[in-house]
Design an enzyme around this catalytic site. Structure first.
Site, PDB file in Angstrom:
ATOM      1  N   ARG A 109      31.976 -25.073  -3.723  1.00  0.00           N
ATOM      2  CA  ARG A 109      32.208 -26.120  -4.619  1.00  0.00           C
ATOM      3  C   ARG A 109      33.376 -26.236  -3.734  1.00  0.00           C
ATOM      4  NH1 ARG A 109      31.360 -25.859  -9.635  1.00  0.00           N
ATOM      5  NH2 ARG A 109      33.825 -25.432 -10.263  1.00  0.00           N
TER       6      ARG A 109
ATOM      7  N   ARG B  35      38.943 -30.193   4.646  1.00  0.00           N
ATOM      8  CA  ARG B  35      39.694 -30.529   5.496  1.00  0.00           C
ATOM      9  C   ARG B  35      39.986 -30.272   6.535  1.00  0.00           C
ATOM     10  NH1 ARG B  35      40.980 -32.756   0.237  1.00  0.00           N
ATOM     11  NH2 ARG B  35      38.731 -33.784  -1.459  1.00  0.00           N
TER      12      ARG B  35
ATOM     13  N   ARG C 182      29.986 -13.983 -16.713  1.00  0.00           N
ATOM     14  CA  ARG C 182      31.621 -13.739 -16.522  1.00  0.00           C
ATOM     15  C   ARG C 182      32.174 -14.344 -17.564  1.00  0.00           C
ATOM     16  NH1 ARG C 182      33.157  -9.933 -13.751  1.00  0.00           N
ATOM     17  NH2 ARG C 182      34.921 -10.546 -13.234  1.00  0.00           N
TER      18      ARG C 182
ATOM     19  N   ARG D 109      44.979 -17.087 -12.190  1.00  0.00           N
ATOM     20  CA  ARG D 109      45.304 -18.364 -11.952  1.00  0.00           C
ATOM     21  C   ARG D 109      46.670 -17.861 -12.976  1.00  0.00           C
ATOM     22  NH1 ARG D 109      40.375 -22.373 -11.427  1.00  0.00           N
ATOM     23  NH2 ARG D 109      38.977 -21.736 -12.916  1.00  0.00           N
TER      24      ARG D 109
ATOM     25  N   GLU E 180      44.603 -16.201 -16.494  1.00  0.00           N
ATOM     26  CA  GLU E 180      43.255 -16.072 -17.120  1.00  0.00           C
ATOM     27  C   GLU E 180      43.296 -15.115 -16.484  1.00  0.00           C
ATOM     28  OE1 GLU E 180      41.387 -20.992 -16.223  1.00  0.00           O
ATOM     29  OE2 GLU E 180      40.628 -19.829 -14.770  1.00  0.00           O
TER      30      GLU E 180
ATOM     31  N   TYR F 232      25.849 -23.495 -13.071  1.00  0.00           N
ATOM     32  CA  TYR F 232      27.545 -23.398 -13.419  1.00  0.00           C
ATOM     33  C   TYR F 232      27.529 -24.672 -12.678  1.00  0.00           C
ATOM     34  CZ  TYR F 232      31.825 -22.137 -10.445  1.00  0.00           C
ATOM     35  OH  TYR F 232      32.811 -21.988 -10.475  1.00  0.00           O
TER      36      TYR F 232
ATOM     37  N   ASP G 269      29.645 -28.768 -12.939  1.00  0.00           N
ATOM     38  CA  ASP G 269      30.691 -28.861 -13.417  1.00  0.00           C
ATOM     39  C   ASP G 269      30.228 -30.198 -14.803  1.00  0.00           C
ATOM     40  OD1 ASP G 269      32.466 -28.059 -11.999  1.00  0.00           O
ATOM     41  OD2 ASP G 269      31.825 -29.285 -10.484  1.00  0.00           O
TER      42      ASP G 269
HETATM   43  N1  UDP Z   1      37.825 -19.622  -4.939  1.00  0.00           N
HETATM   44  C1  UDP Z   1      38.857 -18.605  -3.544  1.00  0.00           C
HETATM   45  N2  UDP Z   1      39.631 -18.756  -3.948  1.00  0.00           N
HETATM   46  C2  UDP Z   1      40.626 -20.387  -4.740  1.00  0.00           C
HETATM   47  C3  UDP Z   1      40.256 -20.668  -5.454  1.00  0.00           C
HETATM   48  C4  UDP Z   1      39.076 -20.568  -5.093  1.00  0.00           C
HETATM   49  O1  UDP Z   1      38.263 -18.386  -3.122  1.00  0.00           O
HETATM   50  O2  UDP Z   1      42.042 -19.974  -4.357  1.00  0.00           O
HETATM   51  C5  UDP Z   1      36.325 -19.593  -4.586  1.00  0.00           C
HETATM   52  C6  UDP Z   1      35.865 -18.500  -5.299  1.00  0.00           C
HETATM   53  O3  UDP Z   1      35.079 -17.854  -5.111  1.00  0.00           O
HETATM   54  C7  UDP Z   1      35.668 -18.923  -6.535  1.00  0.00           C
HETATM   55  C8  UDP Z   1      35.284 -20.438  -6.039  1.00  0.00           C
HETATM   56  O4  UDP Z   1      35.789 -20.780  -5.234  1.00  0.00           O
HETATM   57  O5  UDP Z   1      35.344 -18.358  -7.826  1.00  0.00           O
HETATM   58  C9  UDP Z   1      35.031 -21.380  -7.089  1.00  0.00           C
HETATM   59  O6  UDP Z   1      35.762 -22.045  -7.126  1.00  0.00           O
HETATM   60  P1  UDP Z   1      36.460 -23.014  -8.251  1.00  0.00           P
HETATM   61  O7  UDP Z   1      37.992 -23.196  -7.886  1.00  0.00           O
HETATM   62  O8  UDP Z   1      35.589 -24.097  -8.021  1.00  0.00           O
HETATM   63  O9  UDP Z   1      35.920 -21.840  -9.966  1.00  0.00           O
HETATM   64  P2  UDP Z   1      35.702 -22.532 -11.296  1.00  0.00           P
HETATM   65  O10 UDP Z   1      37.334 -23.750 -11.659  1.00  0.00           O
HETATM   66  O11 UDP Z   1      34.722 -23.134 -11.391  1.00  0.00           O
HETATM   67  O12 UDP Z   1      36.756 -21.668 -11.873  1.00  0.00           O
END
Ligand code: UDP
Length: 364
Positions: A172, A176, A247, A278, A298, A346, A348
């Site tokens: 996801r 880059r 979850r 976060r 969160e 999952y 978006d």
């Molecule tokens: N992830 C990570 N570190 C970060 C952010 C995301 O390892 O700082 C990994 C983690 O496994 C997470 C996945 O990337 O479940 C997808 O992150 P995303 O930000 O897409 O999650 P969402 O916003 O859907 O909660």
């Protein structure tokens, strides 16, 4: 009266189908067990700040069709998501890009140097042969970044070790070798001006909407032609084959009398020890200038009855169980499942809308 459509769930999937059905002159009743529309994109205006009540939602898509569609209901503000990561006080840019690499490694300043550094840390894994999230992550960014920015965050988020999770979850995030902190690779991105709730309200215009009411409450009492169900698929079938796992998140929100708490909309806490994943500072999604601020921490948790299921757990056990429910679902007449919960996916926001438009194209 008999409705053409009963739609269970007033989130993006339900609202899209509702709008499409209304456009075709159908009658629509939308119900939701929560006291508001919008599902998890619901925003609440608190003294001018649109609070993302169920976590950060940044709309992004590469689909012209979906972008045109949502722009029919809202104006988007051009916000670009560029989260920061905090690992025990060390600050990094996300997603994984040259800004991250230069900060991580003192001897890296160019893309070639970053690629060579990563290549020296992939432990023989390749993106193609990676069997789980851990192997995939190490194959893409090496062990240093995996240890500091991925492992702790992921294990908190999913409460499963990274070698038990599927590789696609880490895909996801963009990787880059340019100095570009945009978290998404999407062509279009932004937040609806005035909040998501207003946008969904516009989508639902013309539908009958009843809140604080569940499908079981109306079952047998409301007459309808077709049912669109966006609640949990295992719940629909009374958990007859067993419970799917989800979850959930616990949100701790506080109003602070400072105009800027963290200087960014999203800061991820990627170490294992900090209990939350976060901190969201809502005003930054809309470039707010208020003298105060609202922040949300969160905390990921395992789902149990009575909580909100947010993420399907994408491991093999749950995927297998879902397929069995799917087979039951396919045998239902005039009942269609969708959204993250109805399809146990999952997705978006843009994918959710796209899926709903596809279904609408088929059944309407
Ligand atoms: N992830 C990570 N570190 C970060 C952010 C995301 O390892 O700082 C990994 C983690 O496994 C997470 C996945 O990337 O479940 C997808 O992150 P995303 O930000 O897409 O999650 P969402 O916003 O859907 O909660």
């Amino acid at each position: 009266m008999k409705y053409d459509y009963l739609i269970v769930g007033a989130g993006l999937f339900g609202a899209t189908i509702a709008h499409e059905a209304l456009k075709k002159g159908k009658t629509v009743l939308v119900i939701d067990e929560r006291g508001h529309i919008g599902g998890n994109v619901y925003t609440e205006n608190v003294d001018g700040i649109n609070v993302h009540v169920y976590g950060a939602h940044i709309f992004h898509t590469s689909s012209d069709k979906v972008w045109d569609y949502v722009n029919g209901f809202a104006t988007f503000n051009g916000f670009i998501n560029s989260p920061k990561a905090d690992y025990h006080g060390e600050r990094y840019d996300l997603p994984f890009n040259m800004n991250t690499f230069v900060k991580m490694w003192n001897d890296v300043t160019t893309p070639d140097q970053a690629k060579a550094k990563i290549a020296s840390q992939t432990m023989g894994y390749t993106p193609e042969n990676a069997k789980n999230l851990e192997e995939k992550a190490i194959s893409l960014v090496g062990t240093d970044i995996y240890e500091k920015l991925i492992k702790g965050y992921t294990e908190k988020q999913w409460d499963r070790s990274c070698d038990k999770l599927p590789p696609f979850i880490i895909e996801r995030l963009p990787l880059r070798f340019t100095f570009d902190n945009n978290y998404f690779n999407a062509k279009y991105q932004g937040i609806p001006v005035g909040g998501y709730t207003k946008m969904v309200e516009n989508m639902l215009c013309g539908a009958d909407v009843q809140l604080n009411i569940s499908y079981n409450d109306v079952r047998g009492k409301v007459d309808f032609g077709k049912l669109i169900y966006t609640g949990t698929i295992d719940g629909y079938f009374g958990y007859s084959l067993g419970k799917l796992e989800y979850r959930t998140l616990r949100f701790e929100t506080a109003r602070l009398e400072t105009n800027d708490f963290q200087g960014n909309a999203v800061v991820n806490y990627t170490d294992r020890e900090t209990p939350f994943t976060r901190i969201i500072e809502h005003k930054h999604f809309e470039f707010g200038k208020q003298p105060f601020t609202i922040v949300t921490r969160e905390y990921p948790e395992e789902y149990s009855f009575g909580k909100q299921p947010y993420y399907p757990v994408n491991d093999k056990k749950n995927a297998d169980l879902y397929m069995k429910y799917r087979a039951l679902a396919d045998r239902e007449r005039d009942v269609f499942f969708g959204g993250r919960l109805g399809s146990y996916g999952y997705f978006d926001m843009d994918k959710t809308i796209e899926n709903a438009l596809d279904l609408a194209g088929k059944i309407l």
